[in-house]
Every structure is written in C-alpha cells, then in structure tokens.
Design a protein around this motif. Structure first.
Motif, short mmCIF file in Angstrom:
data_model
loop_
_atom_site.label_atom_id
_atom_site.label_comp_id
_atom_site.label_asym_id
_atom_site.label_seq_id
_atom_site.Cartn_x
_atom_site.Cartn_y
_atom_site.Cartn_z
N ALA A 104 0.84 -1.21 0.00
CA ALA A 104 0.00 0.00 0.00
C ALA A 104 0.87 1.25 0.00
O ALA A 104 1.90 1.29 0.67
N SER A 105 0.46 2.26 -0.75
CA SER A 105 1.23 3.50 -0.80
C SER A 105 0.91 4.36 0.42
O SER A 105 -0.13 4.17 1.06
N LYS A 107 -5.02 8.25 3.59
CA LYS A 107 -6.43 8.50 3.24
C LYS A 107 -7.34 7.56 4.03
O LYS A 107 -8.27 8.00 4.71
N THR A 108 -7.04 6.28 3.96
CA THR A 108 -7.87 5.29 4.63
C THR A 108 -7.91 5.53 6.14
O THR A 108 -8.97 5.46 6.77
N ALA A 109 -6.72 5.82 6.69
CA ALA A 109 -6.65 6.02 8.14
C ALA A 109 -7.49 7.21 8.57
O ALA A 109 -8.22 7.14 9.57
N SER A 131 -11.23 7.66 13.37
CA SER A 131 -10.41 8.86 13.19
C SER A 131 -11.28 10.10 13.29
O SER A 131 -10.90 11.08 13.93
N GLN A 132 -12.43 10.06 12.64
CA GLN A 132 -13.34 11.21 12.64
C GLN A 132 -13.65 11.62 14.08
O GLN A 132 -13.69 12.80 14.41
N LYS A 133 -13.84 10.59 14.90
CA LYS A 133 -14.16 10.86 16.31
C LYS A 133 -13.03 11.64 16.99
O LYS A 133 -13.26 12.61 17.71
N TRP A 134 -11.78 11.22 16.74
CA TRP A 134 -10.65 11.86 17.41
C TRP A 134 -10.31 13.21 16.80
O TRP A 134 -9.86 14.12 17.49
N LEU A 135 -10.57 13.31 15.49
CA LEU A 135 -10.29 14.58 14.83
C LEU A 135 -11.31 15.64 15.24
O LEU A 135 -11.00 16.83 15.32
N ASP A 136 -12.53 15.17 15.48
CA ASP A 136 -13.61 16.04 15.95
C ASP A 136 -13.73 17.29 15.08
O ASP A 136 -13.76 18.43 15.56
N GLY A 137 -13.76 17.07 13.76
CA GLY A 137 -13.99 18.17 12.81
C GLY A 137 -12.74 18.96 12.45
O GLY A 137 -12.75 19.74 11.50
#
Length: 927
Positions: A888-889, A895-897, A903-909
């Motif tokens: 995998a590149s 991108k996948t991560a 991830s969305q949860k931890w990034l919180d926007g």
RNA sequence: GCGGUCGUGGCGUAAUUGGUAGCCGCGCUAGACUUAGGAUCUAGUGCCGAGAGGCGUGGGGGUUCGAGUCCCUUCGACCGCACCA
C-alpha cells in the motif's frame, strides 16, 4: 515414545568420544575461531550450578561458529596449583597432587555430563611438568630480558651487557628498580658478582628488596591483587607490610602499553575501567627540594600549580630519607613514631583514619620563595607510591588539610573566592591567586605553566606515575612451580633451558622448615649439579631456589599452550601460533580483572616482544558472566518444640528460621518425608501445614554448603537432562547479570524440549513428513533463524531460548513435522540442545553429525508480510489498529486512516496539521 | 570522594535501538481430562474501572508528532578503585 533424555545424552556422549567429534586440528582451509573459558581451579567441593554458566555460553558460541564454517578451537584444562590443595595437605598429610588429581577427575566427570564440545585432546593442567616446563621457560626468558623504554619493548639482556661495556648507561632509558648511572669504564672493571647485581636492576624477572604483603598465617607473601583491605583473599588472614627480598616481575614497565592496549580490545567498559584504575596513570611533575644541610629529595605531584601553597613536606615513615633528615633533638620522638606505625597491620592502618605524624626537625627550602618548609613524617604518605615524599598543600588537598589543622600548620588559599575555613578546596577549577607568575590563570592553564617553569628553572621535570606495581612472584609454599634458579656465590643463575622442567620435589611435610625456610627446604638433594659432556658434575652442588611461583604463573600463558599443547620444543610453534593467533572470545568472571587479566596481558606482551606470540593482546573479546547466587530455603520451628510451621502462618508463632536443604524442597514445597530423614533430630517433627502443604520461606544468599543451598548440576542433569540444564541456565537472564539459582521455572524449559520431541514423536513413533513446508511454517522458521543469529552474535542467549520456544509453539500449533523444516530447526537449536537435536537429526537418516552441518541461511523472502498492522495514533497517543497491504502507498494509508470513523471521532472536525507514517508501524496524526 | 553499571507486572525478564511497553517463562485464576500428579491440555492474567475509558517503565523537568530508550535534575541499588599526592 517418551523423551528419554538420560538415554539420549549417554549415547551421544559416547558417540562423541568414539568419533572424536570435537577434535580440532589446524585446518588452513577454514577461518579460525578461538573460544576460551577461564579454566577452573578444581576445588574439593566440585562444581555447583554456577560454574557452568559461562561454559555453557562459550559452548553455544563455539557450536554456532562451527555451524557457520569456522574451525573452532575450544579447549579446557585445569588451573591445578593453588593454596586450598596445599592447606588440605597440611591438615591431612595427603599429597596435593593426589587431592588435585581426584578433584580434576570429579570436575571432568561433572563437565562431561553437561555435554560440552571441548577438544579434550588439548587439555592442560598447570601442575603437569610438561606444562610447567613452559612456565619456567618464560621465567627464564624474563630473567634474561630488560625493558627499553625508548623502543617500548623487552630485549635480551646480552644486548644491554654489550651496551654497558661500550657506553655505560649514557643515553639509555630503561625500566629499572633504582636509577643508576655509570660509564663503560666503571662497568668493565666490576667483578662478575657486581655486574650481576647491577643487571638485577634491569631484569624483567628480578630479585628485589621490596615492601611486600606478608601473610603470617599462610606463611607466604602475596601479590597486591591477592589482598583486599589488609586481608588475604584466600583464607581471610591478616596481612602485614614487610621488606623482603623476593622475585618480582617488572610489570610496571608495561604500564603504558597495558593501558593503551585496552583501547584495542572488545571488553566491557566497566572491566576496562577497573584495569585503568588499577594501572592508575597520573601525569604530573617530579620536583627536587633541597635542605640547608645539603640533603635533597624528590617529590611527585599532579598539582604543580599549587606550589605556592606548600607549607610543609611529608615523608613516608618507611622512607630512607627519614634517617637522613631527622635531627638529633627529634630522633627519639621520630623513632617512637616509626616503631608505632611498624607494629600496626595493614588492616589497622586502613581502619584508623585519625591524623598522626611527627616533625623531623629539618626544613626544606621552597624552590620559588626560599621559605623554610618543615619536614614531617606521617603514615598518610605511602612509601610505595611516587617517591614516598610529598609537598603538602593544605589549602587544596584534603589529607594535607586534615594534617595541617591537627598540627596547626599554615594553610594558604590559592583559588580566588574559595572557602577553606572548614575544608580544603580540592577541585581542579577556579582562578589562581597568591601564586606569583600563575596569578590570574585558570587551574587548567596553571598546571602546565607551573611545570614549564619548574623545567625551565631545572627544579624538576614532567613525569607520568603509575599505581601499578611490579608483581611479587615468589611464594614460600610447596604446591607451585619451582623456580628454574640456582644460587652460586649468593647470586641467582638460571638452569639451562634444555634441562627443563625442573620438577617439584617430594617433601616430608608441607610446612616451613625449623629454620623458617619454605617447604622446599625439606626436599632432599634440592641442588643443581651442572651437566658437562652429558655427565653431572657431582662435586658442584648449587642450592636451588626454595620459593615456588604464585598461582597466576600457570594461568598467564595457558591460552597459547592450548594451541600446541603437546609440542615439546616450544611453548607454541610459530606456525600454529600464526594460525590461531589469539583468543577471539574469552568468557570468565570479573574477579580476575586486576589479577589474571593483567598478568596474562603482561606475559603475552613480553612474549610478543621476543617474537613468541604474534598478537599484542591475548583476548580480543571478553565477556564476564554473572555469579549465580544461592536461593536458600527455610523452615520455621516453633521455639522449644519440634513443630514446624508453614511460611504464611509463621507470624502467629514465635519461630526460629532454619536453613533446609534446597534439594528436598520443590517449588518451595517441603518434601516432609525427606525432611524427616534428613536429620535424626527431625525424625519426629510435626508440621502445621497450609492447604495440605508445607511451604518454605526463601532468601538469596551466597551458594555455600553451610546454607544448604548448593545445587549440584549432576542432580539437575539426572532429573531433567543436560539439555534442560543448559537451556535453563541461559534462560535465567542476561549472561553478565548476577542472579540467584531458582529451580522453580525449570519445568517450563523442560516442557519446551519435550514439546520439540513430541513434534516428531506421535503415538510412540518417530514420524516425519516429506511434504514441502507451507509459507507459514517457513516464516516461523526464518523468524527464528533471524532472531537466533542476532541474539547469539550479541550474547543474548536468554532471548534466543525464548525465540525457540515461540517457534516450537507455532510449529506445534501448525502440527508441523516436515523434514525440510526440521533440519534447519535442529541446526539452529544445536548450540543449545545438542543431544536432542543430534538424536532427531540421526533419525532423519542424516549420517553427518550436527557439527559438520551448516548454520542455515536466512531467506528474507519468507519473512515478507502480506499485510502490516499500523497503530493509528493522534498526537502520539495510539487509539486503534488498521491493517494495510504490504504494498500500500503512503497516500492510500493516510487516506484510509483519516477516513476511518474512529479517526473522525478523534479529529472532531479539525483538520490534521501533519500525518507521519512510520513504515509498517505507525500512522501518527498531529492535530 | 572518584569511576562504572543499572532501576520496567507478584517474580526472572523482553522491547527489532526514538515508533502499538510488558515477548518468553515462572507464579496465579478458571476450565478440561484423569489411574489425584511435583502430570497434561485450553483460556485468562500490568494497575484502576461494571463499562466506555483512564493510568502506567524509581521521582521531577525537558527535547520530539512520538521517550523505557535522548538531555537535565533528583532518589535508590550494585560493582570497581581509594590516605595514589
């Protein structure tokens, strides 16, 4: 079929003997590798489990190197001369040779059971005349050599005699006992005896009047490393300082080379540091001080910068200057003081830190200021270091400070801003003051500046001083190598080399003679009668030396003798020496750091100078194995009863802990029956148990008979097999670490060997499959090859045992009994468990023994992963794990991560500032 | 005093050298089997918490996206040298 270790091990040990499997010859088609253990002193107690630790490690390394195609020299022998056998002889009258022979036989038997791959054809014993012939030979060479400081080399003494007869001592820089100066004319008119006396000042092995460690209880002198805190290491008897005429080896001539050589060997930093301390190089100046009545004397200082702070001088009580400098008024007082210090043993002197001293009555003149400096005598100055006299700078030396305070002598501060109201300022830092031309300089600048000035004014010169002393080489004992020395007209002469060995004579008792001479004084016909035309000239009888050589004599060049042990014409032939060269790996305890390991390096350097050894350093890499301590077990007897209470209940009673033999305790559970039979006193013992068991307490103590915690390797071999013992000793922890022997846990290792055995022994039959191994199986195997290679190279044997366990566990799960994988697995394992592996190897139909086999190549291909697990972390905190294909590149991974719901949860926007991808490991998102 | 080594679960230890802390083994817990054993097998086992989660490599601070690992500081252990001028 059971894993019958007893039967397997017996069979293979016999096979090794019959086939001379580990016999090694000089095979120039193969690269050499020399692995050496420090050979043991065979004590009467036999081996305990601590002894083989280093031997197992070196055996593993030897086998590993052999599997890699090296021609491995791995010998073993015995350091057979020594005090315990002699002490035993004194008590029992039994000849030490017999005791030693029996002890060696016992050691050999124990060692054989553990299954080492020694080439016993090369065995040496230091008490064997064929061996000590070469110890005596080396001594003769040392006697006939001097050390040239300019060439930094030992040379034949004939050369020196030649030079003396042509130019005297002019232009020579020689290692010497006393400084001497004479011209060729002066030399040439001297008698032979006078010349011999002068030569003694330069010989590398010489007779010297020196302060020695005299041990009255042992009736012998001892070397510095044989004494600690005024107590003999062997026996623990008090030692006193005494001036005696003794054989010495001029080790000090080699101080600089012994120090520098440490930079070129692969030893641990701590061991090198220990040797550096012992050699104790310090750079300074030797300065001459004069007295008004014409006597002048030298002092050594590392702090020439403090010259303006000198307020008095101090002499060692033993110094020859005391006599010259004591005034008549002070004589009685001085003599009283000297008598008092003489009476004290070394131990008392060390223990007593109180200040004492006496004024000599004389004054020295300060070389710069001309001020008179009172000369004192005190035992805080040592006769043996430097010149035995010092300039005292109480402001900047704590010992001088204490002395000055005690006797109310002036103290001058020399460093700006230093506070010397309570203690001296010893640190080598600050700006100089009260120091004339040094004022304003930093200490660092002032030291060389002061020495420059001293040299300019011809008051002294730069000098390097060493703490390392010459080795005292005679012992007034029986059980050692006789000196190949006879006396004619009171002067020593060497026996001709052709008449070596000079064998140790028989004596009626192993004690000094009535007149106080060493035991050899009891020997009949202990005379040398020279040979002339093949006939002894009986009318000439010269007395032979009565002392014998110390323990370190025989162990100083044994590694060279192993190369060519049956050579009767040389210690080692040049050809053989050039093949084996020196020891590639040396394993042994740290206790030899300042003894054997210094002497051996010295001895080798000497032989190197004379062209008998082709390497400067004897031991390239050195590993110190840790000590194995004992793990004692206790039972708790309720006071005044014969009732014993289990450890966790003992607090409810008034109990006495009693050592119990660890061999009747298993996993801390007492074998009650065995305990009752252990000692008649306990025949009727009662027990208070917990959960039906008697649990013993434990503590870590030195392994010794009196603690009943000695574990004998034979017992472990009997119960679990040598392979389990070997693996377990390695598994216990890092080799260098000291650790207690704890038999709890040995089952885990034993289980592993059984598991390995069971892989190929199903339903009572040996079964092996011809199928090709799967990728998964190969991966497991190659992980192991990789790990084991790395670990053995790094002496991390404990982790490679773990690696085997993991591999065998994996193969068990895969039910793998493939022939293709077994071969490599066994060869990997061979260093650890040769018996099991050779047995299985044999069953595979392979006629070769393991030792002819090759260590398997690592094929990285098999280790390649299809997928990698990445820890996804946010600001360095990992939160979850994702798998990605191996190819995998980075973009894909990022991108996948980031798109993953977690991830969305931890990034919180928020948008990540940075994403760091550590290949095959981690995706770190910085928010 | 000087020098060296090192501090990680209940224990022995491991960590690919700055990248998911606790591999492997002991011990412990539960279960299976059994001719009850110091046998074997299976699962679990850093701590707190029911859980989500939090806390964790002697203590404090720093560098770094990230520290058991590097730096500073402090505490502790072990070893070597030590009236060495």
């Amino acid at each position: 079929m059971e894993y019958n270790f007893g039967e397997i091990e017996k069979r293979w040990q016999q096979y090794w003997v019959d086939h001379q499997t580990y016999k090694v010859t000089e095979d120039t088609s193969k690269p050499k590798f020399y692995v050496l253990d420090m050979f043991p002193y065979p004590s009467g107690a036999g081996l305990h489990v601590g002894h083989p630790l280093g031997y197992i490690a070196s055996d593993i390394y030897s086998r590993y190197k052999r599997l890699q195609g090296f021609n491995v020299l791995h010998p073993m022998g015995f350091d057979a001369y020594g005090l315990p056998a002699e002490q035993y002889a004194i008590q029992t009258g039994q000849h030490p040779a017999i005791t030693t022979k029996n002890n060696i036989a016992r050691y050999r038997e124990q060692l054989d059971k553990i299954g080492f791959s020694y080439d016993w054809n090369r065995e040496v014993q230091t008490c064997d005349p064929d061996y000590y012939k070469w110890t005596q030979w080396a001594f003769i060479k040392m006697f006939h050599s001097y050390y040239c400081n300019q060439a930094q080399q030992a040379r034949p003494i004939e050369e020196l005699i030649e030079v003396f007869s042509k130019q005297g001592t002019a232009g020579l820089d020689l290692a010497q006992t006393e400084p001497m100066h004479f011209t060729a004319d002066e030399w040439n008119v001297k008698s032979e005896k006078e010349q011999q006396e002068i030569l003694m000042n330069y010989r590398i092995a010489y007779l010297g009047d020196t302060m020695v460690n005299w041990c009255p209880a042992l009736g012998t002198v001892l070397a510095n490393d044989e004494v600690s805190e005024g107590i003999s290491i062997r026996g623990g008897y008090p030692v006193e300082q005494k001036k005696m005429r003794q054989w010495c080896l001029r080790v000090s001539a080699y101080a600089e080379r012994l120090l520098n050589g440490l930079d070129n060997v692969d030893w641990t930093e701590s061991l090198k540091e220990t040797q550096r301390n012992w050699i104790g190089r310090s750079v300074g100046a030797e300065m001459t001080f004069n007295t008004p009545n014409g006597v002048s004397f030298d002092i050594f200082t590392t702090r020439a910068d403090t010259i303006f702070g000198v307020t008095f001088m101090v002499l060692a009580p033993e110094s020859e200057l005391v006599e010259q400098l004591t005034t008549d008024e002070q004589r009685t007082e001085v003599e009283t003081y000297i008598q008092k210090t003489k009476k004290r043993t070394e131990r008392e002197r060390i223990a007593d830190k109180s200040v004492s001293g006496v004024f000599s009555g004389s004054y020295a003149t300060h070389p710069f200021t001309g001020e008179p400096l009172p000369i004192w005598i005190s035992d805080y100055v040592l006769a043996g270091y430097g010149t035995g006299a010092i300039m005292a700078v109480p402001g900047h030396d704590s010992r001088d400070y204490a002395f000055a305070r005690h006797f109310n002598l002036p103290i001058i501060p020399l460093i700006e801003g230093c506070d010397i109201s309570e203690e001296s300022f010893d640190a080598k830092e600050g700006i100089m003051m009260n120091s004339d031309f040094l004022n304003g300089m930093s200490v660092e600048e002032a030291i060389p500046a002061a020495i420059d000035e001293v040299e300019k004014r011809k008051l002294g010169f730069r000098k390097v001083n060493f703490r390392l002393r010459d080795a005292i080489f005679s012992r007034q004992r029986y059980w050692g190598e006789p000196f190949p020395i006879y006396y004619k007209d009171g002067m020593p002469y060497t026996l001709p080399e052709s008449e070596l060995p000079l064998e140790l004579p028989e004596v009626d008792k192993y004690l000094p003679t009535e007149s106080g001479e060493p035991p050899l004084g009891r020997a009949k016909n202990w005379f040398y009668t020279p040979l002339s035309c093949g006939k002894r000239q009986e009318e000439k009888r010269y007395p032979l030396e009565l002392s014998t050589m110390p323990g370190f004599a025989g162990s100083s060049a044994y590694y060279l003798r192993y190369m060519d042990p049956r050579n009767n014409d040389a210690l080692v032939s040049t050809e053989v020496n050039e093949y084996w060269r020196n020891v590639d790996l040396y394993i042994g305890g740290t206790e030899h750091a300042t003894g054997h390991l210094i002497y051996s390096r010295f001895w080798n350097k000497f032989l190197f100078d004379l062209g008998f050894s082709c390497e400067q350093e004897p031991f390239k890499k050195l590993v110190n194995q840790g000590m194995i301590q004992g793990r004692s077990n206790f039972v708790y007897r309720i006071k005044e009863t014969n009732t014993f209470v289990s450890v966790n209940l003992k607090d409810q009673y008034d109990v006495t802990p009693i050592h119990v033999d660890v061999n009747i305790v298993h996993n801390d559970i007492l074998d009650i029956e065995a305990f009752r039979n252990w000692n008649p006193e306990y025949k009727t013992a009662e027990f208070i148990l917990e959960e039906g068991k008697y649990i013993c307490g434990w503590a870590v103590e030195k392994m010794s008979k009196s603690m009943y915690n000695v574990v004998n390797p034979d017992v472990i071999v009997e119960n679990y097999g040598a392979d389990t013992l070997r693996l377990y000793e390695m598994f216990l922890g890092p080799l260098e670490l000291s650790k207690p022997w704890d038999t709890n846990g040995i089952d885990g290792v034993h289980r592993f060997l059984r598991k390995l055995w069971n892989l190929f022994h199903a339903n009572g039959q040996f079964s092996v499959s011809d199928e090709n191994p799967t990728k998964e199986e190969l991966k497991s195997l190659h992980k192991l090859i990789k790990k084991v290679t790395f670990d053995i190279e790094n002496f991390s044997f404990n982790t490679s045992v773990s690696a085997f366990m993991i591999c065998v566990n994996e193969l068990s799960q895969l039910k793998c009994n493939k022939k293709a994988i077994l071969g490599d697995l066994l060869i990997c394992l061979a260093p650890f468990a040769p018996h099991v592996t050779e047995e299985l190897w044999h069953k595979l139909g392979n006629e070769e023994t393991i030792c002819d086999a090759k260590f398997p190549e690592l094929i990285e291909e098999y280790l390649k992963e299809d997928v990698f697990s990445y820890a996804i972390s946010f600001n360095g905190k990992s939160r979850f794990v994702l798998e990605f294909a191996a190819d995998a590149s980075n973009e894909e991974i990022e991108k996948t991560a980031l798109e993953h719901p977690n991830s969305q949860k931890w990034l919180d926007g928020k948008t990540p500032k940075k994403v760091i991808i550590v290949p095959k490991k981690i995706v770190n998102v910085v928010i």
